[in-house]
Design an enzyme around this catalytic site. Structure first.
Site, PDB file in Angstrom:
ATOM      1  CB  SER A 277      -1.009  -0.002   1.253  1.00  0.00           C
ATOM      2  OG  SER A 277      -1.992   0.889   1.117  1.00  0.00           O
TER       3      SER A 277
ATOM      4  CD  GLU B 199      -2.471  -2.790  -3.929  1.00  0.00           C
ATOM      5  OE1 GLU B 199      -3.786  -2.807  -3.544  1.00  0.00           O
ATOM      6  OE2 GLU B 199      -1.440  -1.893  -3.388  1.00  0.00           O
TER       7      GLU B 199
ATOM      8  CG  HIS C  39      -5.068  -2.953  -0.180  1.00  0.00           C
ATOM      9  ND1 HIS C  39      -4.533  -2.437  -1.305  1.00  0.00           N
ATOM     10  CD2 HIS C  39      -5.027  -2.420   0.753  1.00  0.00           C
ATOM     11  CE1 HIS C  39      -3.860  -1.516  -0.834  1.00  0.00           C
ATOM     12  NE2 HIS C  39      -4.329  -1.019   0.592  1.00  0.00           N
TER      13      HIS C  39
END
Length: 299
Positions: A109, A201, A271
């Protein structure tokens, strides 16, 4: 690319925050996991700090990270969570000691800032489960983290996805969170996409944002020069009252349709609970056939 030393039983790792605050008593599962692998754990001074959304001031987060970077007894830094804020400290860090004694930097992230910055410096990093995600992570995701840290090797084989594009390619694996990649373009931390395998992502983005970011990668020349794309989870996407008309994967497919490169969709990373480890900076081979897709680490 330089590979940090594999961990050994008895080594010490640090858990700290580079971005969003972590004020809850939620680290026992991660600490217990590390202990089960024979590792010792140091908790950074940023754990428990509360500065609105962030884990302390920029200076506090940078100081904590710098302390663990410079400590030769710390063999890996495991970032506790993402959110936002790592980019605010990246230019406050001095990697002189790290270059002499590199160690694994672990997370995903917002930690994509560190992954990309260290990639430009020639070091591998680990895109993987973070401490707060340990309780809900799959056994497979946790095992791939252990394998990466202890040097037992990784290879993935997954079932095919309808959007996949057939082919085979070898290159250095780069990337991470699409929003962070987009935000770093034009900065000293931006990755060089030339001859790379790009992993992307994302989470909790409006669909038109995904289109904007993919178009930015295209117009920056990133998609022109890569050898292949691995698309991880696109989780909890949002739309406007007037729909965009395509989901996140369809947006990626449309923007990349004219490039003759292999593409893997629905790769188990990002995630999601099954967030498999990826050693960014490694040379990998991806192969996509009508029945399966594989990603092999060559170094």
């Amino acid at each position: 690319m330089i590979t940090p030393a594999t961990l050994q039983k008895g080594d010490t790792i640090a858990i700290l925050a580079t971005a969003r605050k972590n004020i809850d008593d939620n680290l026992k599962p991660a600490i217990d996991l590390a202990h089960s692998w024979g590792l010792e754990v140091v908790i950074g001074s940023t754990i428990g700090l509360d500065n609105n959304q962030l884990a302390g001031t920029d200076e506090q987060r940078a100081t904590d990270f710098q302390k663990q970077l410079d400590n030769p007894n710390i063999k890996a830094i495991w970032c506790v969570k993402g959110g936002y804020g790592t980019v605010r400290i990246i230019d406050l860090l001095d990697f002189t000691a790290f270059k002499k004694h590199p160690k694994w930097i672990i997370g995903f992230s917002d930690i994509t800032v560190l992954h990309n910055h260290l990639n430009t410096m020639g070091f591998k990093t680990l895109h993987a489960v973070m401490p707060i995600t340990v309780p809900r992570a799959t056994k497979e995701a946790i095992e791939t983290l252990r394998q990466s840290l202890f040097g037992t090797g990784l290879r993935y084989e997954i079932t095919t996805a309808p959007m996949n594009k057939m082919g085979k390619a070898t290159g250095e694996l780069v990337g991470g969170n699409l929003s962070i990649l987009y935000s770093l373009l034009g900065s000293p931390s931006a990755i060089d996409c030339n001859d790379k395998i790009l992993f992307i992502e994302d989470l909790d983005e409006y669909l038109y944002h995904i289109d904007r970011m993919m178009m930015n990668l295209k117009r920056n020349g990133c998609l022109e020069s890569i050898k292949g794309i691995v698309v991880g989870s696109m989780t909890k996407m949002k739309d406007n009252d007037i729909p965009w008309g395509k989901n996140a994967l369809q947006i990626v497919e449309e923007v990349t349709k004219n490039y003759n490169i292999p593409m893997i969709y629905n790769f188990p990373a990002g995630h999601i609970q099954d967030n498999r480890a990826l050693i960014l900076g490694s040379t990998v081979t991806i192969e996509v056939t009508p029945t399966k897709s594989s990603l092999s680490f060559n170094d």
